[in-house]
Design an enzyme around this catalytic site. Sequence first.
Site, PDB file in Angstrom:
ATOM      1  N   LYS A  83      40.355   3.918  -9.034  1.00  0.00           N
ATOM      2  CA  LYS A  83      40.070   4.104  -7.418  1.00  0.00           C
ATOM      3  C   LYS A  83      41.415   4.099  -6.974  1.00  0.00           C
ATOM      4  O   LYS A  83      41.378   5.060  -6.148  1.00  0.00           O
ATOM      5  CB  LYS A  83      39.245   3.015  -7.757  1.00  0.00           C
ATOM      6  CG  LYS A  83      38.985   2.545  -6.434  1.00  0.00           C
ATOM      7  CD  LYS A  83      38.509   1.802  -5.893  1.00  0.00           C
ATOM      8  CE  LYS A  83      39.240   0.172  -5.786  1.00  0.00           C
ATOM      9  NZ  LYS A  83      39.876  -0.347  -4.448  1.00  0.00           N
ATOM     10  N   ASN A  84      42.029   3.257  -7.315  1.00  0.00           N
ATOM     11  CA  ASN A  84      42.848   3.070  -5.985  1.00  0.00           C
ATOM     12  C   ASN A  84      44.393   4.569  -6.026  1.00  0.00           C
ATOM     13  O   ASN A  84      44.841   4.258  -4.884  1.00  0.00           O
ATOM     14  CB  ASN A  84      44.035   1.580  -5.942  1.00  0.00           C
ATOM     15  CG  ASN A  84      42.722   0.394  -6.185  1.00  0.00           C
ATOM     16  OD1 ASN A  84      41.483   1.064  -4.688  1.00  0.00           O
ATOM     17  ND2 ASN A  84      43.241  -0.607  -6.181  1.00  0.00           N
TER      18      ASN A  84
END
Length: 418
Positions: free
Chosen positions: A22-23
Amino acid sequence: MKIIEIEGQKELTGTIRVSGAKNATVALIPAAILTDEEATICNVPEITDTEALCEILEVLNVKVNRSTESLVINPKDMINTEIEEKYSKKLRASYYFMGALLGKYKKAVMYFPGGCSIGARPIDLHLKGFEALGAKVTSNKNQYIVEAEELKGANIYLDIASVGATINIMLAAVKAKGTTIIDNAAKEPEIVNVATFLNNMGAKITGAGTSRIKIVGVNKLHKCFHEVIPDRIEAGTYLIIGALCGNNLKIDNMIPEHLEALTSKLEEMGIELEKGIDYITILGKNEKYKNTNIKTAVYPGFPTDLQQPFTVLLTQANGKSKVTETIWENRFMHIPYLKDLGADIEVKNQTATILGPTELKGTQVVATDLRAGAAMVAAGLLASGTTTITNVEHILRGYENIIEKLTDVGAKIKLKEI
Ligand code: EPZ
């Protein structure tokens, strides 16, 4: 309203495949606008944070094509327009459009970003970095206008090794005139993934993954193909869940080196792991885990994003364990709910003291933020009876197919609309 309902105490066995990070994804999507050509990014997780960024791309008239796991972003007809607050407040990473728009058009107009309420989360280091590159920042309430006549390379020292500021400054500096040096840069693997993407597009970035990053500005970036790295926090969450409920549970498609701070703690507690090149298997559930202490730190230290799920594991360790949070001021919001489930935890300042082992019994709890939500899922899987989690939107922001992945290995977990 969406809720998650878990019937706990099921043994989890089989394989969980980790999704793209995600990041990293949330920075790669804004980074893709720096070229006028097509960028193909694969291994993109289907989470609501990805959707929220794609909505912003649409506002900017960028074409987005999604097929299974890959995203094709084409900014050929892009326009630079204000990103309204309703878009920016959906997630923290909306702020990467500031650096990317500034880098491409020398102007960005947008609002303060949203995201989990885990602290004040200022963006002063991002803005100082933009100013060092020659930009002028004007703010009015929540709105920020960042503009420059020309962006010029600069030497920037970050007072804190901030992940967001490091990436945002990289985005603003790739097309600046001359050389930018970021000192005390953050070293997280997601930063390396973003730098690799930019280099694939023709940028000249060296040193990503160390505390000194050098960016030699280039005039033009071109089309590219890129793969998102596996999500180390998702992998870590499932490893912790495996330590609580697993029997031969394999966490596959991960990079074990990215999680050494976690796995060394798991081994210290007596949890047996088998490590492969791209997987870790939790061999079995031990009856007596040794207590331990953790202190969150920037990479490669113990990740703050795993602190909350790890607290759940410590409720099963023998004796007193301590968790000290050093990154975020407000990341113990999961503790009252763990106590409702039966945990014995005291919080004083930034340290939680956990006395274990305690039996957990299902009840109604709240996912106050993304990783607090992951902690509630871990606790619910361990607890006897039924655990009901509300505010699950937080969880769906960051964990792709969490219900399906856990169901496939034997959990009784449902997402319900009530
Ligand atoms: C990233 O947040 C992650 N988010 C967070 O993950 C993660 O917890 C954090 O890095 C630390 O690893 C994304 O990548 C989208 P920071 P970020 O800037 O970039 C202070 C999750 O659960 N600071 O490294 O916002 C700040 O207040 C999320 O997936 C300033 O003071 O974190 C914090 O105390 C939550 N001024 C510290 O630095 C600034 O300008 C580290 O923040 C910037 C940060």
